[in-house]
Design a protein around this motif. Sequence first.
Motif, mmCIF file in Angstrom:
data_model
loop_
_atom_site.group_PDB
_atom_site.id
_atom_site.type_symbol
_atom_site.label_atom_id
_atom_site.label_comp_id
_atom_site.label_asym_id
_atom_site.label_seq_id
_atom_site.Cartn_x
_atom_site.Cartn_y
_atom_site.Cartn_z
ATOM 1 N N ASP A 276 43.229 -51.644 -3.174
ATOM 2 C CA ASP A 276 42.512 -51.712 -1.891
ATOM 3 C C ASP A 276 42.119 -53.147 -1.563
ATOM 4 N N GLU A 277 41.763 -53.907 -2.594
ATOM 5 C CA GLU A 277 41.338 -55.294 -2.378
ATOM 6 C C GLU A 277 42.482 -56.137 -1.820
ATOM 7 N N ASN A 278 43.660 -55.984 -2.407
ATOM 8 C CA ASN A 278 44.803 -56.755 -1.924
ATOM 9 C C ASN A 278 45.256 -56.287 -0.541
ATOM 10 N N ARG A 279 45.163 -54.979 -0.299
ATOM 11 C CA ARG A 279 45.541 -54.462 1.023
ATOM 12 C C ARG A 279 44.602 -54.997 2.095
ATOM 13 N N GLN A 284 43.825 -58.701 6.919
ATOM 14 C CA GLN A 284 43.237 -59.796 7.702
ATOM 15 C C GLN A 284 44.286 -60.858 8.018
ATOM 16 N N TYR A 285 45.209 -61.064 7.105
ATOM 17 C CA TYR A 285 46.250 -62.067 7.305
ATOM 18 C C TYR A 285 47.210 -61.639 8.415
ATOM 19 N N TYR A 286 47.571 -60.361 8.449
ATOM 20 C CA TYR A 286 48.625 -59.897 9.344
ATOM 21 C C TYR A 286 48.144 -59.368 10.697
ATOM 22 N N LEU A 287 46.890 -59.030 10.845
ATOM 23 C CA LEU A 287 46.430 -58.403 12.088
ATOM 24 C C LEU A 287 46.771 -59.207 13.349
#
Length: 306
Positions: A276-279, A284-287
Amino acid sequence: MKEISGVNLANFIIAGTEKAGTTSIFTYLSTHPSVCGSTVKETDFFRNSFTGNREKDIVSYSNYFERCSPEIPIVMEASPGYLGSGAEVAARIHTLVPKTKLLFILRNPIDRIYSSFNFHVGKLNLDSDLSFEKYIDKCIAYDSGQRTPAELGIKEWYLKIISFGRYADYLKYYYQLFPENQIKIMFFENMSQDIDGFMCELCQFLEISPDYFNGYDFRRINVTYESKLKWLHKIAVYFNAKSERFLRQRPELKQLMVKLYKKINQAREGYDEISDENRDRLKQYYLPSITALQTLIGTKNIPWNI
């Protein structure tokens, strides 16, 4: 119609993206009587071999399609790296084969980079001791310009993979040069849920009969798996690369060899779920890029809930 009289050049290119089912779609279409695939799936011609010398490029590129009969309407290759290299490659494709149709199969970028990471670990391109969290750290350090590939100890291509999920950044170069009726955007998630509908839609884009795929055995191709013996896997990877031209024309033999090899050296198929942490970090990076993608492709619904 072929682009150049007397020679075969691709008039259909599966141009992206990695780990989104491009190998499967290339394999399925290659069996269709109206389609002829390149002698190797990923020619990567427009990334690695294009010179800008038109006569030389025609000869070099046509070598991948020399076995294709002039009567076959669709001449195809599939190089998923073309999407991430769109800034250079889009113009090169347009220069040599401006009327070619282009397919981009997109996948939830979080799932795609996690699949890519596990795939390249399995292919021995990334260190098996490297955690996904550390890999993301390194990709972001490179992406932000803080560290070089030499400092990070990873080849530049694998550090760029995180940015390749910002699809709109690269698709825009194709939309600037090619008319929209030559570009097809499809989604891995739709393919996974309804492969029959996916192939029917694709056949309509290519103007070939979808009836061929009625009752077709859609086997998954190029599935990521973990090997037992790394030394044996190195040999298998080398052999696969060297024999692709031969095996690509003999898919039943290749399937048999892969099946036998997996019985000997496959530890398990697939990989653990992403944390969940990596997701959340990747979300946030891809939004922002997903918003840009929706603007670029318009009314087509993006089937991702990240």
